[in-house]
Design a protein around this motif. Structure first.
Motif, PDB file in Angstrom:
ATOM      1  N   LEU A  79      12.459  15.331   8.479  1.00  0.00           N
ATOM      2  CA  LEU A  79      11.898  14.045   8.893  1.00  0.00           C
ATOM      3  C   LEU A  79      10.477  13.940   8.348  1.00  0.00           C
ATOM      4  CD1 LEU A  79      12.971  13.932  12.648  1.00  0.00           C
ATOM      5  CD2 LEU A  79      13.889  12.535  10.792  1.00  0.00           C
ATOM      6  N   TYR A  80      10.121  12.730   7.938  1.00  0.00           N
ATOM      7  CA  TYR A  80       8.793  12.519   7.365  1.00  0.00           C
ATOM      8  C   TYR A  80       8.043  11.439   8.111  1.00  0.00           C
ATOM      9  CZ  TYR A  80      10.330  15.462   3.605  1.00  0.00           C
ATOM     10  OH  TYR A  80      10.769  16.532   2.897  1.00  0.00           O
ATOM     11  N   LEU A  81       6.767  11.684   8.277  1.00  0.00           N
ATOM     12  CA  LEU A  81       5.931  10.715   8.967  1.00  0.00           C
ATOM     13  C   LEU A  81       5.472   9.650   7.977  1.00  0.00           C
ATOM     14  CD1 LEU A  81       4.720  10.104  11.680  1.00  0.00           C
ATOM     15  CD2 LEU A  81       2.725  11.458  11.075  1.00  0.00           C
ATOM     16  N   ARG A  82       5.655   8.402   8.358  1.00  0.00           N
ATOM     17  CA  ARG A  82       5.176   7.292   7.517  1.00  0.00           C
ATOM     18  C   ARG A  82       4.386   6.330   8.391  1.00  0.00           C
ATOM     19  NH1 ARG A  82      10.452   4.859   5.295  1.00  0.00           N
ATOM     20  NH2 ARG A  82       9.058   3.342   4.360  1.00  0.00           N
ATOM     21  N   ILE A  83       3.612   5.482   7.741  1.00  0.00           N
ATOM     22  CA  ILE A  83       2.732   4.595   8.503  1.00  0.00           C
ATOM     23  C   ILE A  83       3.391   3.251   8.745  1.00  0.00           C
ATOM     24  CG2 ILE A  83       0.543   3.363   8.470  1.00  0.00           C
ATOM     25  CD1 ILE A  83      -0.743   5.673   7.683  1.00  0.00           C
ATOM     26  N   VAL A 105      -2.436  10.492  -1.178  1.00  0.00           N
ATOM     27  CA  VAL A 105      -0.976  10.490  -1.205  1.00  0.00           C
ATOM     28  C   VAL A 105      -0.508  10.930   0.174  1.00  0.00           C
ATOM     29  CG1 VAL A 105       1.065  11.580  -2.190  1.00  0.00           C
ATOM     30  CG2 VAL A 105      -0.895  11.020  -3.652  1.00  0.00           C
ATOM     31  N   LEU A 106       0.238  10.056   0.830  1.00  0.00           N
ATOM     32  CA  LEU A 106       0.638  10.373   2.204  1.00  0.00           C
ATOM     33  C   LEU A 106       2.085  10.832   2.306  1.00  0.00           C
ATOM     34  CD1 LEU A 106      -1.113   7.429   4.088  1.00  0.00           C
ATOM     35  CD2 LEU A 106      -1.967   9.719   3.661  1.00  0.00           C
ATOM     36  N   ASP A 107       2.776  10.854   1.172  1.00  0.00           N
ATOM     37  CA  ASP A 107       4.171  11.311   1.198  1.00  0.00           C
ATOM     38  C   ASP A 107       4.234  12.796   1.556  1.00  0.00           C
ATOM     39  OD1 ASP A 107       4.800   8.839   0.373  1.00  0.00           O
ATOM     40  OD2 ASP A 107       5.557   9.394  -1.609  1.00  0.00           O
ATOM     41  N   GLY A 108       5.360  13.180   2.094  1.00  0.00           N
ATOM     42  CA  GLY A 108       5.621  14.605   2.271  1.00  0.00           C
ATOM     43  C   GLY A 108       5.073  15.210   3.543  1.00  0.00           C
ATOM     44  N   ASN A 109       4.632  14.389   4.487  1.00  0.00           N
ATOM     45  CA  ASN A 109       4.190  14.924   5.781  1.00  0.00           C
ATOM     46  C   ASN A 109       5.395  15.149   6.676  1.00  0.00           C
ATOM     47  OD1 ASN A 109       1.190  15.202   6.311  1.00  0.00           O
ATOM     48  ND2 ASN A 109       1.254  13.202   5.281  1.00  0.00           N
ATOM     49  N   THR A 110       5.920  16.360   6.661  1.00  0.00           N
ATOM     50  CA  THR A 110       7.087  16.612   7.497  1.00  0.00           C
ATOM     51  C   THR A 110       6.670  16.589   8.959  1.00  0.00           C
ATOM     52  OG1 THR A 110       6.692  18.942   7.229  1.00  0.00           O
ATOM     53  CG2 THR A 110       8.390  17.990   5.839  1.00  0.00           C
ATOM     54  N   ALA A 166       2.096   7.901  -7.500  1.00  0.00           N
ATOM     55  CA  ALA A 166       1.779   6.468  -7.465  1.00  0.00           C
ATOM     56  C   ALA A 166       1.474   5.919  -8.853  1.00  0.00           C
ATOM     57  CB  ALA A 166       0.593   6.227  -6.529  1.00  0.00           C
ATOM     58  N   SER A 167       0.756   6.691  -9.666  1.00  0.00           N
ATOM     59  CA  SER A 167       0.377   6.140 -10.973  1.00  0.00           C
ATOM     60  C   SER A 167       1.621   5.885 -11.821  1.00  0.00           C
ATOM     61  CB  SER A 167      -0.597   7.074 -11.695  1.00  0.00           C
ATOM     62  OG  SER A 167      -0.068   8.382 -11.764  1.00  0.00           O
ATOM     63  N   LYS A 173       0.800  -1.215   0.000  1.00  0.00           N
ATOM     64  CA  LYS A 173       0.000   0.000   0.000  1.00  0.00           C
ATOM     65  C   LYS A 173       0.836   1.269   0.000  1.00  0.00           C
ATOM     66  CE  LYS A 173      -4.256   1.424   2.316  1.00  0.00           C
ATOM     67  NZ  LYS A 173      -5.136   1.144   3.457  1.00  0.00           N
ATOM     68  N   GLU A 174       2.056   1.172   0.539  1.00  0.00           N
ATOM     69  CA  GLU A 174       2.850   2.394   0.592  1.00  0.00           C
ATOM     70  C   GLU A 174       3.148   2.926  -0.816  1.00  0.00           C
ATOM     71  OE1 GLU A 174       6.150   4.544   3.345  1.00  0.00           O
ATOM     72  OE2 GLU A 174       6.054   2.380   3.406  1.00  0.00           O
ATOM     73  N   THR A 175       3.292   2.014  -1.759  1.00  0.00           N
ATOM     74  CA  THR A 175       3.482   2.453  -3.140  1.00  0.00           C
ATOM     75  C   THR A 175       2.199   3.078  -3.671  1.00  0.00           C
ATOM     76  OG1 THR A 175       5.114   0.728  -3.500  1.00  0.00           O
ATOM     77  CG2 THR A 175       4.092   1.670  -5.460  1.00  0.00           C
ATOM     78  N   ALA A 176       1.078   2.420  -3.378  1.00  0.00           N
ATOM     79  CA  ALA A 176      -0.209   2.935  -3.874  1.00  0.00           C
ATOM     80  C   ALA A 176      -0.551   4.284  -3.263  1.00  0.00           C
ATOM     81  CB  ALA A 176      -1.311   1.931  -3.574  1.00  0.00           C
TER      82      ALA A 176
END
Ligand code: SF4
Ligand code: SF4
Ligand code: SF4
Ligand code: FES
Ligand code: FES
Lengths: 890, 154
Positions: free
Chosen positions: A778-782, A877-882, A537-538, A529-532
């Motif tokens: 730093l970035y927040l990831r799940i 898109v969850l990338d980029g959450n500093t 992502a597309s 899911k992290e890729t999706a």
């Protein structure tokens, strides 16, 4: 052809097998202890000794291979004496405490002593004393009962691949221990418990609560947790689930389970379950964030009593009649006043196909809207339709066990051993069978399976993937089989310099990776899911499709919900009708109009994210949420919460009063997975039967909705889930003519008897997102832990005991730079919020990532994460959450 | 934590074996040297360095009595008290170690200089009584000789 005679019975065999296997094939039972059909042979206990003619000594049947003309006798005076002797030895240190042992009744040792004796032991010395270990919350270890068969160790190492336990010490002092000697701290699959022949390792969940022979019912059903769809045997007594076990021979999980499936069932009997319909009495305030948190934060499961307080502040109890007619009346009024587009519905990847089919039919037929979506939109739905648009429907419907026969598994975007654990085991098995494991990123669960890793700098995966495609397309010839994709592939190109400089990948590693990848003849690609959910992502999905095409592989899309696939196939999406038929096809619309005898909306509806926006800006007036908790399971959950408060009429149908439920005008208690019949479609698109195991308070989701529809004057006459399934299979071209009977006979495998969508593929569109630069931030990831899945798992006490609280994970370097110690409480803040929680230092993390799970109330990652929408897949898109981390309390 | 030198040594040893678990025994010796004995830290260090699961490293280590499984003195005295040695006075020598140095069987001197392990025949029956101090072998022991020997180990 080999012919052997066992106990006078002539047995013909194609190929040499062990004496034991030959005997079993003829239905002759030879007693065993260390042998187990799921494990490698061991030959340690000697219980299976048999007489073989012309052999001077007895031989162990479990290791001795048959030869042509062999004559074997399995039960003679000699074998009985020997077995009695062995059993006498096994009992010298045994406490003979069968009266207080949970295993009694299904204990292999007890049964064998019952058969062979000895009735009396001759051992006069003191027995070895080892206190029972209750140091672990889940597994109780009683080493006095252990017979050192090592079945648990072979299971844990050779099948589960966790290698968490081993034989410690030697001789008479040998015993089985996890590394710590006390707590297991393992994957808690419980598969060691399944294979232990005696009461030496057992589950604490049902300790001393029943005898195996007192079980009243055993129901075969499907796990409610993830998209693998494991078969579970639910054992019931007094209408309570006592134990969940696997079945050897079941198709998907063949005698194995993961921690969620085996130990996660207790939410069914939780005191927090909703029992009656509720109608709101408290006003809906758009109050400040502080007070919102106070109404929403729920007591943990074990303080269930105080839940009553929250309920009576917000709601009053209502009868079913009242609640149903209230919902029908309000929805009709809103439809009348604001029109169909003002109403929306959220379906559930935890509900059955039957529930979801009825849900979308209700939304379309009774409310006249295509505003139907689900949390599958956050990743799975868009990724799947993107891939299917390239390769055709069913491109991801691949058999999970096929992974172990692949010669290569390529993994990206998530650790399969935590998201879809039983699928993860197939990847581990692939490695054990000599296959190559290639990963983009670090996945802890594959660490001991010799992965070839390429770990690009955070947010530079696309360049690495471009690099892979660039090399592959020069190595492989394009065949023109998929001209649309090939046209795209021709445009993809990047230089090794970029891969080296931007992704920081060594050229040597890259080349080695590509050599393995390009030489594979039977590869599989697993996408998480992290890729999706990533930026661009597309485009990444296009690159992965290109790789898949060039190496001629099979694709697997990880799915963290039990019926995510089924919900889409049932048409719970704004743009698809049941059978995964596009709303925009006049032909499919007409088909359903005639079957449902109703006009259908032609315009595609809102996605779940668009619904939130519409609620926020006031254009959405009513929402019906079935078995989902969007306030918790959607990113930027505080905004979702505020948006839902803004809705005039919110109906929430669930088994618990969730964060979303607390905002509702009417709450309807549904039945849980163990209390109803139906079907789930797993990630292989295999349809499997859910069967009712216990009774519950509440109604099936489909029944509640049908009642409301009838109250609105619609014809929704179903008496059971099978009725609905029959309608689905009449209506949906994909499920054509399928019946429960077919499914039970194994006919639930894609593409069933149906017609997958062949034509109508559209141009491949990709979104070239601007790359995020990670410099110094730093970035927040799940984090997606093995032990949790959100709303259900946090009400499963066993899973909470294993993973009790939210933590934030950082790399050792980050910890050093910020001078944080393990366990120290810190404040984690993003643009949209902050929470305080303990630090865990994780060696597998890079220096840009901060990981947080979305599993704990009030401390969930989604409360801190903003999102963008990927324009093509329409996923979040969850990338980029500093994120900033600082000492708490400053 | 293992020292850089120890990690280098470990990696070199690893190269001599076909797979990581085969290198466990020598690797555990290195960890024992570094940590003083095989405890959780030592097993974890070996597990990390070789990529062998830590429970397996511990399972292998605990099988062998000749590893140190608890903290011990700087030098290990291994005194034989089996038949030949016993007949020739090994038990008296063990009393001597106890009275003179405070060394009990399985114990360690308060200054952590010596630990005593009682052995079952070290193959020196012809020149009994015998003992090992660390890897050095001594035979025809007397009380006085033991005093001289132990002087060499600080
Ligand atoms: S529960 Fe699973 S991981 Fe844990 S020791 Fe048993 S088999 Fe191993
Ligand atoms: S704990 Fe059970 S499975 Fe494991 S060695 Fe002992 S008896 Fe066998
Ligand atoms: S792998 Fe998935 S379906 Fe199987 S037991 Fe675990 S959670 Fe349930
Ligand atoms: S079953 Fe054959 S030796 Fe144990
Ligand atoms: S008895 Fe002591 S060395 Fe043999």
């Amino acid at each position: 052809m080999i012919t052997v005679t066992i106990d006078g019975k002539e047995i013909k065999l194609e190929k040499p097998v062990t004496v034991l296997e030959a005997a079993r094939s003829a239905g002759i039972k030879i007693p065993t202890l260390c042998w187990h059909e799921q494990l490698e042979r061991y030959g340690g206990c000697r219980l299976c000794l048999v007489e073989i003619e012309k052999m001077p000594r007895l031989q162990t049947a479990c290791t001795f291979m048959v030869a042509d003309g062999m004559v074997v006798r399995t039960e003679t005076e000699q074998t009985a004496n020997v077995r009695r002797g062995i059993l006498e030895f096994l009992l010298i240190n045994h406490p003979l405490d069968c009266p207080v042992c949970d295993k009694a009744g299904e204990c292999e040792l007890q049964n064998l002593v019952g058969k062979y004796g000895p009735a009396k032991g001759r051992y006069k010395e003191k027995k070895r004393k080892v206190p029972e270990s209750l140091e672990d919350p889940i597994i109780v270890r009683n080493m006095e009962r252990c017979i050192m068969c090592t079945r648990c160790v072979r299971m844990c190492e050779g099948v589960q691949g966790a290698s968490a336990i081993d034989v410690i010490s030697r001789g008479g002092h040998s015993h089985i221990e996890p590394f710590s000697g006390g707590k297991y701290d393992c994957e808690y699959c419980g598969n060691c418990i399944s294979v232990c022949p005696v009461g030496a390792i057992m589950s604490r969940l049902h300790r001393h609560s029943f005898r195996p022979w007192q079980m009243e019912n055993e129901i075969e059903t499907i796990c409610p947790y993830c998209g693998v769809g494991c078969t579970l045997i639910v054992q019931v007594r007094d209408d309570v689930i006592k134990r969940v076990v696997p079945r050897i021979g079941s198709v998907v999980n063949n005698g194995l389970l993961c921690t969620r499936g085996r130990f996660g069932y207790e939410f069914v009997g939780s005191k927090e379950r909703l029992t009656t319909p509720l109608v709101r009495i408290a006003p809906k305030t758009q109050s400040g964030v502080g007070s919102q948190e106070s109404t929403l934060s729920q007591p943990p499961f074990d303080k269930g009593g105080s839940q009553g307080g929250v309920i009576s502040e917000l709601f009053r109890e209502a009868t079913w009649e009242e609640a149903i007619s209230l919902v029908a009346k309000k929805l009709s009024e809103i439809k009348e006043e604001y029109g169909n587009p003002a109403i929306a519905g959220i379906a559930s990847p935890r509900c059955t196909n039957e529930d979801n089919y009825i849900f979308q039919k209700f939304m379309r037929v009774a409310l006249g809207t295509n505003n139907i979506d689900s949390t599958a939109r956050t990743g799975f739905a868009g990724a799947q339709s993107f891939i299917e648009n390239i390769f055709g429907q069913g491109a991801t419907a691949n058999i999970i066990s096929g992974l172990s026969n692949s010669d290569l598994v390529f993994v990206i975007g998530g650790d399969p051993t935590t998201v879809n654990p039983i699928l993860g085991l197939q990847i581990r098995a692939c490695s054990r069978n000599g296959g190559n494991i290639l990963t983009i990123g670090n996945f802890k669960g594959l660490e001991y399976f010799s992965p070839q890793k390429l770990v690009p700098v955070l947010y530079t995966e696309d360049i690495l993937l471009e690099g892979i495609v660039t090399v592959l397309k020069n190595k492989k010839r394009l065949s023109d089989a998929n001209s649309k994709l090939e046209a795209k592939i021709k445009d993809i190109s990047t230089s090794i310099e970029d891969v080296k400089n931007i992704c920081k990948i060594e050229e040597k590693d890259f080349n080695e990776f590509l050599n393995i990848l390009s030489e594979s003849t039977n590869p599989s690609i697993v996408i998480g899911k992290e890729t999706a959910q990533s930026n661009g992502a597309s485009y990444k999905l296009l690159l992965l499709s290109a790789i898949n095409y060039l190496i001629n592989g099979r694709l697997y899309l990880l799915s963290d919900r039990a019926n995510e696939q089924g919900l889409l196939d049932m048409g719970c999406a704004p743009d698809i009708l049941p059978g995964y038929r596009p709303v925009s096809y006049v032909e499919s619309k007409r088909r359903y109009e005639s079957i449902w005898e109703s006009e259908l909306p032609g315009k595609t509806g809102l996605t779940i994210f668009e619904m939130v926006n519409a609620a926020k800006n006031g254009s959405l007036k009513a929402m019906y949420v079935m078995g989902e908790n969007p306030v918790y399971n959607l990113p930027d959950s505080k905004t979702v919460e505020a948006a839902l408060r803004n809705i005039e009429f919110l109906v929430v149908q669930d088994i618990f009063l969730t964060e979303t439920g607390k905002l509702a005008d009417v709450v309807l208690p549904a039945l849980s997975w163990a209390e109803k019949d139906g079907t789930f479609t797993n990630m292989e698109r295999r349809i499997q039967r859910l069967r009712k195991a216990v009774n519950g308070n509440g109604m099936e989701d489909w029944r509640i909705i049908s009642e409301i529809a009838r109250n609105m004057g619609k014809k929704f006459d179903y008496s059971n889930a099978e009725d609905i399934f029959n309608e689905i299979c009449k209506a949906s071209p994909l499920h054509k003519d399928l019946t429960y009977e077919d499914i039970e006979k194994g006919g639930g495998i894609y593409p069933y008897k149906g017609e997958p969508l062949r034509d109508g593929m559209e141009e491949i569109q990709v979104h070239n997102a601007e790359r995020l630069s990670v410099n110094g931030k730093l970035y927040l990831r799940i984090e997606r832990p093995l032990f949790h899945s959100g709303t259900l798992s946090r009400r499963a006490p066993a899973l909470v005991k294993i993973y009790p609280e939210a933590v934030v994970r950082i790399s050792p370097d980050t910890a050093k730079a910020l001078s944080f110690k393990e366990g120290e409480v810190v404040r984690v803040s993003t643009k949209i919020g902050s929470i305080e929680l303990p630090v865990v230092i994780d060696k597998a993390l890079d220096n840009f990532s901060v990981m947080l799970t979305n599993n704990f109330e009030g401390k969930s990652a989604y409360r801190l994460m903003g999102y963008d929408i990927e324009p093509v897949t329409r996923a979040s898109v969850l990338d980029g959450n500093t994120v900033a981390i600082e000492k708490a309390g400053l | 934590m293992l020292s850089k030198a120890a990690i280098k040594e470990l990696n070199e040893i690893r190269q001599k074996y076909p797979d990581a678990s085969a290198a466990l025994l020598p690797a555990l010796y290195i960890a024992q040297r570094e940590f003083g004995y095989l405890g959780a830290d030592a097993y974890e260090a070996v597990s990390d360095a070789l990529g062998v699961p830590r429970a397996i490293a511990r399972g292998v280590g605990t099988f062998y009595a000749m590893y140190k499984h608890k903290p011990m003195g700087r030098h290990i005295v291994q005194l034989c008290t089996n038949v030949s040695c016993m007949i020739l006075g090994a038990e008296k020598l063990s009393d001597f170690l106890k009275n003179k140095y405070g060394l009990e069987t399985g114990g360690t001197t308060p200054d952590k200089r010596f630990s005593l392990v009682i052995m079952e025949c070290i193959g020196a029956c012809g020149t009994a009584p015998a003992m090992l101090v660390d890897d050095d072998f001594y035979e025809n022991l007397t009380e006085k000789y033991i005093e001289e020997i132990l002087e060499k180990y600080k």
